[in-house]
Design an enzyme around this catalytic site. Sequence first.
Site, PDB file in Angstrom:
ATOM      1  N   TYR A  27       0.874  -1.314  -0.118  1.00 60.41           N
ATOM      2  CA  TYR A  27      -0.008  -0.098  -0.112  1.00 60.41           C
ATOM      3  C   TYR A  27       0.784   1.258  -0.027  1.00 60.41           C
ATOM      4  CZ  TYR A  27      -3.606  -3.322   0.889  1.00 60.41           C
ATOM      5  OH  TYR A  27      -4.403  -4.351   0.824  1.00 60.41           O
ATOM      6  N   HIS A  32      -4.618   5.704  -1.006  1.00 62.26           N
ATOM      7  CA  HIS A  32      -5.281   5.160   0.513  1.00 62.26           C
ATOM      8  C   HIS A  32      -4.328   5.714   1.657  1.00 62.26           C
ATOM      9  CE1 HIS A  32      -8.971   3.612   1.666  1.00 62.26           C
ATOM     10  NE2 HIS A  32      -8.419   2.396   2.056  1.00 62.26           N
ATOM     11  N   TYR A  77      -5.567  -1.715   9.370  1.00 63.91           N
ATOM     12  CA  TYR A  77      -6.120  -1.608   7.895  1.00 63.91           C
ATOM     13  C   TYR A  77      -7.180  -0.346   8.056  1.00 63.91           C
ATOM     14  CZ  TYR A  77      -3.421  -5.456   6.150  1.00 63.91           C
ATOM     15  OH  TYR A  77      -2.459  -6.091   6.098  1.00 63.91           O
ATOM     16  N   ASN A  79     -10.420   0.138   7.176  1.00 61.74           N
ATOM     17  CA  ASN A  79     -11.793   0.289   7.647  1.00 61.74           C
ATOM     18  C   ASN A  79     -11.907   0.017   9.100  1.00 61.74           C
ATOM     19  OD1 ASN A  79     -12.444   0.641   5.009  1.00 61.74           O
ATOM     20  ND2 ASN A  79     -12.918  -1.446   4.511  1.00 61.74           N
ATOM     21  N   ASN A 108     -15.072   4.997   5.005  1.00 59.03           N
ATOM     22  CA  ASN A 108     -15.001   3.860   5.807  1.00 59.03           C
ATOM     23  C   ASN A 108     -14.055   3.723   7.278  1.00 59.03           C
ATOM     24  OD1 ASN A 108     -17.051   2.398   4.551  1.00 59.03           O
ATOM     25  ND2 ASN A 108     -15.331   1.426   3.361  1.00 59.03           N
TER      26      ASN A 108
END
Length: 197
Positions: A27, A32, A77, A79, A108
Amino acid sequence: MITRRCFCSSAPRPWLFVGLGNPGDKYKGTRHNVGFEMIDAFAKAQGIEMNTLNCKAIFGQGFVGDAPLLLAKPQTYMNLSGESFHDDMDLPCGVLRLQDKGGHGSHNGLKSVIYHFRGNREFARLRIGIGKPPGQMDPKAFLLQKFNASARERIDTALQEGVEGLKLLLLKGLTEGARRFNTEQKYKHIRLQTMPT
């Protein structure tokens, strides 16, 4: 004489800045993870080491002036995350907004924070614009893409502006810091919203 500042009861209450993102090399550099990048940029600028693992997050602590500060990058993570710094597809790439409260805007990570705060939405957040997906592109795929060179340049500039904005917040308080910071970003928003990334 050397004095050692500490996080103790007589000192001002510490600020907690939490950047949202996903752990792991997969990532790094994606849209994100601009929250993690903001924390890293701020930590580097202030000489704060991010070297403690606690409560499913990587932490660092230090001071800006006399203001005690904790920095965190949740490792749960996106969410299932925590607070303040997050990507925002409603802002042009590289535009920032500092707000004293607000909703989740279908984000989220913020939904998770609000849920764990028992519905309380009154926590400050720094929104980092990443732009909108082109055409009919799936927003999830867009979020997990790395930035192209033009967008990366905008984000790198925004991260440095964010560092200055957060220092202003710590030194002048949320209301005055946000007013000054958002005035500067308003003109950037107008300029960048029509430029392609």
